[in-house]
Every structure is written in structure tokens, then in C-alpha cells.
Scaffold this active site. Structure first.
Site, PDB file in Angstrom:
ATOM      1  N   CYS A 126       0.820  -1.223   0.000  1.00  0.00           N
ATOM      2  CA  CYS A 126       0.000   0.000   0.000  1.00  0.00           C
ATOM      3  C   CYS A 126       0.855   1.276   0.000  1.00  0.00           C
ATOM      4  CB  CYS A 126      -0.953   0.000   1.196  1.00  0.00           C
ATOM      5  SG  CYS A 126      -0.169  -0.425   2.765  1.00  0.00           S
ATOM      6  N   ARG A 228       4.071   3.410  12.367  1.00  0.00           N
ATOM      7  CA  ARG A 228       2.641   3.208  12.636  1.00  0.00           C
ATOM      8  C   ARG A 228       2.162   4.323  13.568  1.00  0.00           C
ATOM      9  NH1 ARG A 228      -0.006   0.143   9.414  1.00  0.00           N
ATOM     10  NH2 ARG A 228       1.309  -1.677   9.787  1.00  0.00           N
ATOM     11  N   HIS A 235      -2.866   6.331   4.870  1.00  0.00           N
ATOM     12  CA  HIS A 235      -1.416   6.387   5.079  1.00  0.00           C
ATOM     13  C   HIS A 235      -0.892   7.725   4.547  1.00  0.00           C
ATOM     14  CE1 HIS A 235      -1.524   2.344   6.331  1.00  0.00           C
ATOM     15  NE2 HIS A 235      -0.871   1.741   5.359  1.00  0.00           N
ATOM     16  N   ASN A 308      -5.345   3.592   2.386  1.00  0.00           N
ATOM     17  CA  ASN A 308      -4.565   2.363   2.222  1.00  0.00           C
ATOM     18  C   ASN A 308      -5.413   1.136   1.927  1.00  0.00           C
ATOM     19  OD1 ASN A 308      -5.052   3.148   5.143  1.00  0.00           O
ATOM     20  ND2 ASN A 308      -4.612   0.975   5.412  1.00  0.00           N
TER      21      ASN A 308
END
Length: 332
Positions: A126, A228, A235, A308
Site C-alpha cells: 500500500c 505506525r 497512510h 490504504n
């Protein structure tokens, strides 16, 4: 057209069903596939109920296309079985991406490379997808030499377990079944996937290797840090890109505005720039914060955001199937 969705009960699988419906892909028969414990469970698609079937039953039905989002080990084992009965497999896992015999496809960039012999096609990571969509036309004009990318990735990239962890922590509870080794709420984890011997994570090395393969240029140098963050959906990436040729910022904006799949959101005077909340449910890759790197020549800074689960996974996979249909490579 008979279509199988493998991993239909997962986060990405559910998004794939949604995208197939939204884009009016010509599904005449749907075969939702999931683990044995989910067989018989009902899912809804275009207002109709469909029962989840087993892998064996789906293969026996010989679908025209099977879109996989069920993890690398399942893809390695089951994708060849579908391919053997003539089904085209579009796989969302990392299982086949760096296999030199398999195409790694972002339709806006390299769909033309697909042939009738390609029965297993890999969907990229992604984070890689959104970055190369933003960079490919610039690469054609200015030739990318080096990319330094830092990502800020949503918990949906890990799956439902991670979303549950974030929500439980946000509610002040300890996560009952944590996806991460540390809390994610009010925290940032510079750790996506497993660490490799060179100190980089597997996610970081995916971005390095996949970018070169998709853009067809082994000379592009890529270094990545993947992180993260406590966001549900979307994202973000800070991308520093050094070109071989000099550029003007206005030309860069024009090229990006003309790039298929890209939307430029770059009006800092009015505080307009891409954010994860802006991409929920969208297929466009949003690009903004365009500015020169003033520390060295021919270098651009940009901020790239995408959903994503959609362009980073489901939409890209469905677009591959659409391109194959247009090219006469998928038979009903």
C-alpha cells in the site's frame, strides 16, 4: 463474469467487495472465500446475500478472476491452484511481488506489461502504490535518482485486531488482544513488519525493492522509515526526491495535476494540504506541501496521502482486473 474474493470477511476483502460494486465490475456470480470457520457465513454484495464458500469449492467453480487478500502463506499455497484451472489471480499479499516471473502492477504505470500468460499478478504494498503513483510522471520528465521516504501509517494496515487495540486503548482500557508490542494510542511505533538483518523492517525493504520493479529502474536509490500512528484509515508519507534534471515548481504542479489518479491539494496560504481524514473512501492519491529541498539541488519535498484500504489495496486490485478486461485478457 464469475469472480472469487479470497479473504472476503477481512478488512481489505470487505473493501474489495465494496469497490467491485461501486465500479460496476461485471460480476455475474460472486464466490466469497474465507477460512473454514467462516464457510456458510453470509455476506452482502449489491443487495444480495452470498454464502462464504471453501477454497476447494471456489477452485472447482473455475472463476475468471480471483482477487486475494488472505495473507502470504495462503497465497503461496492456493494461488497456483486457481491458476491451474485457468483463473487469473490478483494477489494483495507480499507472496509474489518480488518473484521475477510475476508482474507487480500499478495500472496507471505498467498495466501494459500484462500478457495472456500472466495468471498470477501481484498487487504492490500500500505504501509503495501511493508513492509511485505520485512520482511516476515526474520520473518520466526529470528522472528520479534517489528517494528518502518516511511513512505515517494507519492501524487499518495491520487489520481489525489493530483497530480494536486502538479503540480499546482510546476508551481507557487495556487491549484484550493487542496487535502491537506496545500501546498505539497516544504513541508512535517506528516498527512495521519484522526487523531484518540490516536493521530495516520488511515494510521498509518492500518500498525499496518494489519501487524499482514497478518503475522499471534498478538505479533508483530508495531509503525508507515506516511508522505506525494512531489513525484509523489513510497512510501519509513525507517524500524527499532527488532528480537528475532540474525542475520548476510550477511545472511539477502541472505534471501532478495531469497525472492519472493524483489530486493536488497544495494551498498553504489557506492551510490546505492532504490529511488522512480527507482520503477515507477515496481512490485518489492526494499530494501537497510541494517545496524545494533548499539543502541540495534538483530535490523536491512532497507530502502524499491515500486510503490504504482502497488505492493501497482493493481499488488497485480491481483496476488491474478492469485493465485486463479492456485488454481482452479476462474471459467471462
Amino acid at each position: 463474469m464469475k469472480v472469487a474474493v479470497v479473504g472476503a470477511t477481512g478488512l481489505v476483502g470487505g473493501e474489495m467487495l465494496k469497490v467491485l460494486a461501486e465500479r460496476n465490475f461485471p460480476v455475474t456470480e460472486l464466490l466469497p472465500v474465507a477460512s473454514e470457520k467462516s464457510v456458510g457465513q453470509e455476506i452482502e454484495f449489491r443487495g444480495q446475500k452470498y454464502k462464504v464458500v471453501s477454497m476447494d469449492d471456489a477452485i472447482a467453480a473455475r472463476p475468471a478472476v480471483a482477487i486475494f487478500s488472505a495473507g502470504g502463506s495462503i497465497s503461496k499455497e492456493q494461488a497456483p491452484r486457481f491458476a491451474e484451472v485457468g483463473t487469473v489471480v490478483i494477489d494483495n499479499s507480499s507472496a509474489w511481488r518480488m518473484d521475477p516471473t510475476k508482474k507487480l502492477v500499478v495500472p496507471e504505470i505498467n498495466a501494459k506489461e500484462i500478457t495472456a500468460d500472466d495468471k498470477i499478478i501481484a498487487n504492490p504494498n500500500c505504501s509503495t502504490i501511493q508513492m509511485v503513483v505520485a512520482l511516476n510522471k515526474l520520473h518520466e520528465t526529470y528522472k528520479v535518482q534517489r528517494i528518502v521516504v518516511s511513512t505515517y501509517q494507519s492501524v487499518t494496515g495491520t487489520g481489525k485486531k489493530a483497530v480494536d487495540q486502538l479503540m480499546q486503548e482510546r476508551a481507557g482500557q487495556a487491549a484484550s488482544n493487542p496487535a502491537y508490542p506496545y500501546p498505539i494510542d497516544l504513541n508512535v511505533l517506528p516498527h512495521i513488519d519484522v526487523f531484518e538483518d540490516n536493521g530495516y523492517t520488511k515494510e521498509e525493504m518492500k518500498m525499496v525493492k518494489e519501487t524499482k520493479k514497478i518503475m522499471g529502474d534498478e538505479n533508483i536509490r530508495v531509503t525508507a522509515t515506516t511508522v505506525r500512528i494512531p489513525v484509523v484509515g489513510g497512510h501519509s508519507e513525507a517524500v524527499n526526491v532527488e532528480f537528475e534534471r532540474e525542475f520548476e515548481l510550477e511545472d511539477v504542479r502541472r505534471i501532478l495535476r495531469e497525472t492519472e489518479g493524483v489530486e493536488v491539494v497544495d494551498d498553504v496560504k489557506n492551510n490546505r494540504y492532504p490529511m488522512p481524514k480527507d482520503v477515507h473512501g477515496k481512490d485518489a492519491v492526494l499530494v501537497g506541501r510541494l517545496r524545494r529541498d533548499e539543502t541540495q539541488p534538483r530535490t523536491l519535498n512532497m507530502w502524499v496521502v491515500a486510503d490504504n484500504l482502497r488505492k493501497g489495496a482493493a481499488t488497485n486490485a480491481v483496476q488491474i482486473a478492469e485493465k485486463m478486461l479492456q485488454m481482452g485478457l479476462l474471459q467471462a
